[in-house]
Design a protein around this motif. Structure first.
Motif, PDB file in Angstrom:
ATOM      1  N   PRO A   1      -9.682   3.859   0.575  1.00 37.09           N
ATOM      2  CA  PRO A   1     -11.093   4.223   0.774  1.00 37.09           C
ATOM      3  C   PRO A   1     -11.427   5.556   0.096  1.00 37.09           C
ATOM      4  O   PRO A   1     -10.555   6.428  -0.045  1.00 37.09           O
ATOM      5  CB  PRO A   1     -11.197   4.345   2.297  1.00 37.09           C
ATOM      6  CG  PRO A   1      -9.814   4.687   2.747  1.00 37.09           C
ATOM      7  CD  PRO A   1      -8.900   3.939   1.822  1.00 37.09           C
ATOM      8  N   PRO A   2     -12.679   5.728  -0.361  1.00 40.39           N
ATOM      9  CA  PRO A   2     -13.092   6.977  -1.019  1.00 40.39           C
ATOM     10  C   PRO A   2     -12.861   8.227  -0.171  1.00 40.39           C
ATOM     11  O   PRO A   2     -12.710   9.316  -0.715  1.00 40.39           O
ATOM     12  CB  PRO A   2     -14.576   6.749  -1.288  1.00 40.39           C
ATOM     13  CG  PRO A   2     -14.720   5.263  -1.381  1.00 40.39           C
ATOM     14  CD  PRO A   2     -13.732   4.712  -0.395  1.00 40.39           C
ATOM     15  N   ALA A   3     -12.816   8.056   1.159  1.00 45.95           N
ATOM     16  CA  ALA A   3     -12.559   9.218   2.017  1.00 45.95           C
ATOM     17  C   ALA A   3     -11.199   9.838   1.703  1.00 45.95           C
ATOM     18  O   ALA A   3     -11.033  11.064   1.785  1.00 45.95           O
ATOM     19  CB  ALA A   3     -12.617   8.804   3.491  1.00 45.95           C
ATOM     20  N   ARG A   4     -10.231   9.012   1.350  1.00 48.88           N
ATOM     21  CA  ARG A   4      -8.896   9.507   1.004  1.00 48.88           C
ATOM     22  C   ARG A   4      -8.676   9.572  -0.500  1.00 48.88           C
ATOM     23  O   ARG A   4      -7.837  10.308  -0.979  1.00 48.88           O
ATOM     24  CB  ARG A   4      -7.827   8.608   1.631  1.00 48.88           C
ATOM     25  CG  ARG A   4      -7.716   8.734   3.153  1.00 48.88           C
ATOM     26  CD  ARG A   4      -6.518   7.971   3.659  1.00 48.88           C
ATOM     27  NE  ARG A   4      -5.279   8.420   3.025  1.00 48.88           N
ATOM     28  CZ  ARG A   4      -4.186   7.674   2.915  1.00 48.88           C
ATOM     29  NH1 ARG A   4      -4.191   6.443   3.380  1.00 48.88           N
ATOM     30  NH2 ARG A   4      -3.095   8.154   2.327  1.00 48.88           N
ATOM     31  N   TRP A   5      -9.407   8.743  -1.243  1.00 47.91           N
ATOM     32  CA  TRP A   5      -9.267   8.659  -2.697  1.00 47.91           C
ATOM     33  C   TRP A   5     -10.649   8.901  -3.310  1.00 47.91           C
ATOM     34  O   TRP A   5     -11.325   7.949  -3.724  1.00 47.91           O
ATOM     35  CB  TRP A   5      -8.709   7.285  -3.097  1.00 47.91           C
ATOM     36  CG  TRP A   5      -7.485   6.906  -2.318  1.00 47.91           C
ATOM     37  CD1 TRP A   5      -7.429   6.270  -1.122  1.00 47.91           C
ATOM     38  CD2 TRP A   5      -6.129   7.172  -2.693  1.00 47.91           C
ATOM     39  NE1 TRP A   5      -6.132   6.113  -0.718  1.00 47.91           N
ATOM     40  CE2 TRP A   5      -5.307   6.654  -1.662  1.00 47.91           C
ATOM     41  CE3 TRP A   5      -5.526   7.778  -3.805  1.00 47.91           C
ATOM     42  CZ2 TRP A   5      -3.913   6.734  -1.699  1.00 47.91           C
ATOM     43  CZ3 TRP A   5      -4.147   7.855  -3.845  1.00 47.91           C
ATOM     44  CH2 TRP A   5      -3.355   7.348  -2.808  1.00 47.91           C
ATOM     45  N   PRO A   6     -11.082  10.161  -3.350  1.00 48.25           N
ATOM     46  CA  PRO A   6     -12.477  10.467  -3.702  1.00 48.25           C
ATOM     47  C   PRO A   6     -12.922   9.925  -5.058  1.00 48.25           C
ATOM     48  O   PRO A   6     -14.106   9.645  -5.246  1.00 48.25           O
ATOM     49  CB  PRO A   6     -12.505  12.007  -3.689  1.00 48.25           C
ATOM     50  CG  PRO A   6     -11.355  12.405  -2.817  1.00 48.25           C
ATOM     51  CD  PRO A   6     -10.305  11.354  -3.041  1.00 48.25           C
ATOM     52  N   HIS A   7     -11.987   9.781  -5.993  1.00 45.97           N
ATOM     53  CA  HIS A   7     -12.392   9.300  -7.319  1.00 45.97           C
ATOM     54  C   HIS A   7     -12.732   7.810  -7.315  1.00 45.97           C
ATOM     55  O   HIS A   7     -13.425   7.321  -8.211  1.00 45.97           O
ATOM     56  CB  HIS A   7     -11.256   9.532  -8.333  1.00 45.97           C
ATOM     57  CG  HIS A   7     -10.107   8.586  -8.161  1.00 45.97           C
ATOM     58  ND1 HIS A   7      -9.163   8.745  -7.175  1.00 45.97           N
ATOM     59  CD2 HIS A   7      -9.780   7.447  -8.828  1.00 45.97           C
ATOM     60  CE1 HIS A   7      -8.297   7.758  -7.252  1.00 45.97           C
ATOM     61  NE2 HIS A   7      -8.644   6.957  -8.246  1.00 45.97           N
TER      62      HIS A   7
ATOM     63  N   VAL B   1       0.847  -1.190   0.000  1.00 45.53           N
ATOM     64  CA  VAL B   1       0.000   0.000   0.000  1.00 45.53           C
ATOM     65  C   VAL B   1       0.888   1.247   0.000  1.00 45.53           C
ATOM     66  O   VAL B   1       1.653   1.477   0.934  1.00 45.53           O
ATOM     67  CB  VAL B   1      -0.929   0.005   1.233  1.00 45.53           C
ATOM     68  CG1 VAL B   1      -1.818   1.243   1.224  1.00 45.53           C
ATOM     69  CG2 VAL B   1      -1.780  -1.263   1.245  1.00 45.53           C
ATOM     70  N   SER B   2       0.807   2.024  -1.068  1.00 47.22           N
ATOM     71  CA  SER B   2       1.656   3.200  -1.213  1.00 47.22           C
ATOM     72  C   SER B   2       1.109   4.075  -2.332  1.00 47.22           C
ATOM     73  O   SER B   2       0.239   3.660  -3.101  1.00 47.22           O
ATOM     74  CB  SER B   2       3.089   2.774  -1.564  1.00 47.22           C
ATOM     75  OG  SER B   2       3.116   2.118  -2.835  1.00 47.22           O
ATOM     76  N   ARG B   3       1.662   5.279  -2.421  1.00 47.77           N
ATOM     77  CA  ARG B   3       1.292   6.153  -3.534  1.00 47.77           C
ATOM     78  C   ARG B   3       1.670   5.504  -4.866  1.00 47.77           C
ATOM     79  O   ARG B   3       0.959   5.653  -5.867  1.00 47.77           O
ATOM     80  CB  ARG B   3       2.010   7.497  -3.413  1.00 47.77           C
ATOM     81  CG  ARG B   3       1.488   8.400  -2.317  1.00 47.77           C
ATOM     82  CD  ARG B   3       0.182   9.066  -2.653  1.00 47.77           C
ATOM     83  NE  ARG B   3       0.217   9.841  -3.893  1.00 47.77           N
ATOM     84  CZ  ARG B   3      -0.814  10.532  -4.375  1.00 47.77           C
ATOM     85  NH1 ARG B   3      -1.965  10.511  -3.724  1.00 47.77           N
ATOM     86  NH2 ARG B   3      -0.708  11.210  -5.484  1.00 47.77           N
ATOM     87  N   TYR B   4       2.784   4.807  -4.864  1.00 54.35           N
ATOM     88  CA  TYR B   4       3.223   4.147  -6.089  1.00 54.35           C
ATOM     89  C   TYR B   4       2.201   3.105  -6.541  1.00 54.35           C
ATOM     90  O   TYR B   4       1.815   3.050  -7.711  1.00 54.35           O
ATOM     91  CB  TYR B   4       4.585   3.498  -5.858  1.00 54.35           C
ATOM     92  CG  TYR B   4       5.115   2.709  -7.031  1.00 54.35           C
ATOM     93  CD1 TYR B   4       5.392   3.332  -8.248  1.00 54.35           C
ATOM     94  CD2 TYR B   4       5.334   1.338  -6.921  1.00 54.35           C
ATOM     95  CE1 TYR B   4       5.885   2.606  -9.331  1.00 54.35           C
ATOM     96  CE2 TYR B   4       5.825   0.603  -7.996  1.00 54.35           C
ATOM     97  CZ  TYR B   4       6.097   1.250  -9.195  1.00 54.35           C
ATOM     98  OH  TYR B   4       6.573   0.528 -10.262  1.00 54.35           O
ATOM     99  N   SER B   5       1.726   2.268  -5.611  1.00 50.73           N
ATOM    100  CA  SER B   5       0.751   1.230  -5.951  1.00 50.73           C
ATOM    101  C   SER B   5      -0.621   1.800  -6.265  1.00 50.73           C
ATOM    102  O   SER B   5      -1.396   1.191  -7.008  1.00 50.73           O
ATOM    103  CB  SER B   5       0.633   0.228  -4.803  1.00 50.73           C
ATOM    104  OG  SER B   5       1.850  -0.428  -4.560  1.00 50.73           O
ATOM    105  N   ALA B   6      -0.916   2.970  -5.706  1.00 51.34           N
ATOM    106  CA  ALA B   6      -2.244   3.558  -5.882  1.00 51.34           C
ATOM    107  C   ALA B   6      -2.566   3.860  -7.338  1.00 51.34           C
ATOM    108  O   ALA B   6      -3.732   4.014  -7.700  1.00 51.34           O
ATOM    109  CB  ALA B   6      -2.370   4.834  -5.046  1.00 51.34           C
ATOM    110  N   ILE B   7      -1.554   3.907  -8.194  1.00 53.13           N
ATOM    111  CA  ILE B   7      -1.804   4.201  -9.604  1.00 53.13           C
ATOM    112  C   ILE B   7      -2.707   3.149 -10.229  1.00 53.13           C
ATOM    113  O   ILE B   7      -3.456   3.442 -11.170  1.00 53.13           O
ATOM    114  CB  ILE B   7      -0.468   4.301 -10.385  1.00 53.13           C
ATOM    115  CG1 ILE B   7      -0.706   4.901 -11.775  1.00 53.13           C
ATOM    116  CG2 ILE B   7       0.205   2.946 -10.480  1.00 53.13           C
ATOM    117  CD1 ILE B   7      -1.234   6.299 -11.787  1.00 53.13           C
ATOM    118  N   MET B   8      -2.687   1.935  -9.688  1.00 52.93           N
ATOM    119  CA  MET B   8      -3.530   0.892 -10.254  1.00 52.93           C
ATOM    120  C   MET B   8      -5.010   1.138  -9.964  1.00 52.93           C
ATOM    121  O   MET B   8      -5.880   0.464 -10.525  1.00 52.93           O
ATOM    122  CB  MET B   8      -3.119  -0.490  -9.721  1.00 52.93           C
ATOM    123  CG  MET B   8      -1.699  -0.881 -10.087  1.00 52.93           C
ATOM    124  SD  MET B   8      -1.290  -0.621 -11.848  1.00 52.93           S
ATOM    125  CE  MET B   8      -2.447  -1.720 -12.660  1.00 52.93           C
ATOM    126  N   CYS B   9      -5.284   2.096  -9.111  1.00 49.04           N
ATOM    127  CA  CYS B   9      -6.676   2.472  -8.829  1.00 49.04           C
ATOM    128  C   CYS B   9      -7.064   3.772  -9.528  1.00 49.04           C
ATOM    129  O   CYS B   9      -8.107   4.361  -9.234  1.00 49.04           O
ATOM    130  CB  CYS B   9      -6.892   2.624  -7.328  1.00 49.04           C
ATOM    131  SG  CYS B   9      -6.539   1.135  -6.378  1.00 49.04           S
TER     132      CYS B   9
END
Length: 375
Positions: free
Chosen positions: A152-158, A123-131
């Motif tokens: 979670p949408p609370a931190r990743w609204p899109h 779990v990281s900013r790097y891995s978050a690209i897959m979302c």
């Protein structure tokens, strides 16, 4: 609707689940009359990809270097020139480069952006690209829940639930047919190669020789069953990890130290796993970490062969659907051995037919996402 032009991106086309999924979607696109393009640095599967009607673009987006990110300029020019309808990223570094190229284009001139989360990355900013895809495909309920929990949408609204679609990996029933039996020629060759099999009951553990796959638990189970008087042989089917040769040496030495050299057989990497599943009395899945899907569990189950496995991750999903009897708690080798005994004594229920994890369903649903976005 006009034919689609779809670009899939991944680091290389050598082997593995991501690569297999890429070729499966490419094949389905071509069969449906769409244009299929795959971008990678290349590999042994390029020839097959092209033979099946797709085009390959050679570009290395998998090299872990800051310079790789600068390739976004090259990709942006490619997107503009080729006018792809869909760009589908399947791995983190290519996804970053594609996203940097994509986001800098005018919204009305850029392709639609899709990502597939194939595994449970750190779990990281790097891995978050897959979302970051306009649609995010998860290969199992386990992966979807992992995304929801860690992004979670609370931190990743899109990243709303509407963007995430679970499309399980699937297999072709013609490739792994139920009740398949190998040819007499194959049986003769295999038994000549591994005479230790004799007339014994065969237990099989498929998977590369890495510590996560549970080889020590497998050895423990086989040794215990032999001590209880059962005439079994264990097949360890998988190649060594070239990065970790010490582990393969460790498990081979344990087999010899416990006097199991004639009862546990290392086959190495095999291209005839279907035939090996077919002669197996039970297949095991003993991974210490959850699998995102669990193809080596699905394949034998689809053939009607019983599987005993640690019920976590994608393996738990597949067992719950097709063979609940084979599910045991993670790490409980004693329970796994007991289930194997019941299977060998014909006390287990039959494996249910596979009607959910099908290749054509996976292909159809993926292309449906492309069509919905493109329209």
């Amino acid at each position: 609707m006009k034919p689609l032009k779809v670009l899939q991106l991944l680091p290389a086309l050598d082997s593995g689940g991501v690569e297999r999924g890429t070729l499966e979607i490419a094949r389905a696109l071509v069969a449906a009359g769409h244009q299929s393009v795959v971008l990678s640095k290349g590999g042994r599967l390029v020839e097959q990809l092209q033979r099946e009607g797709s085009r390959h673009i050679a570009l290395d987006l998998g090299r872990k270097s800051p310079a790789t990110f600068l390739q976004y300029r090259t990709l942006r020019r490619l997107f503009a020139a080729e006018r792809f309808d869909i760009v589908h990223a399947r791995s983190r570094l290519p996804a970053w480069v594609a996203w940097l190229a994509w986001r800098g284009m005018p919204a009305n001139a850029r392709p639609r952006f899709v990502t597939t989360v194939h595994g449970m990355h750190s779990v990281s900013r790097y891995s978050a690209i897959m979302c970051a895809g306009e649609r995010v495909i998860a290969v199992s309920d386990t992966v979807r829940d992992y995304i929801r929990s860690h992004y979670p949408p609370a931190r990743w609204p899109h990243l709303t639930d509407e963007r995430i679609t679970v499309i399980p990996r699937g297999i072709d029933p013609a490739e792994f047919p139920r009740d398949y039996r190998p040819s007499e020629d194959w049986l003769a060759r295999f038994h000549a190669e591994f005479p230790q099999l004799g007339g014994r009951k065969i237990l099989t553990l498929p998977g590369r020789l890495t510590r996560l796959k549970g080889h020590h638990d497998f050895i423990t189970i086989v040794a215990k069953l032999i001590a209880e008087g059962l005439d079994v042989v264990g097949l360890i089917v998988g190649g060594e990890d070239p990065k970790r040769p010490g582990y393969a040496k460790e498990i081979r030495e344990r087999v010899q130290a416990e006097g199991l050299g004639e009862r546990i057989v290392f086959t190495g990497h095999r291209s005839d796993v279907r035939e090996i599943y077919a002669i197996s009395d039970c297949v095991l899945s003993l991974s210490s970490t959850p699998e995102s899907f669990g193809r080596t569990v699905l394949e034998p189950l689809a053939m009607g062969r019983p599987v005993v496995g640690y019920a976590h991750g994608g393996v738990a999903e597949i067992l719950a659907e097709l063979f609940p009897f084979g599910a045991v708690d993670k790490g409980d080798a004693t329970a796994a051995g007991a289930r194997v005994v019941e299977i060998l004594q014909d006390k287990a229920p039959a494996v249910k037919p596979n009607t959910r994890f099908l290749l054509d369903e996976m292909q159809r649903r993926t292309i449906d996402i492309y069509k919905a976005l493109a329209s």
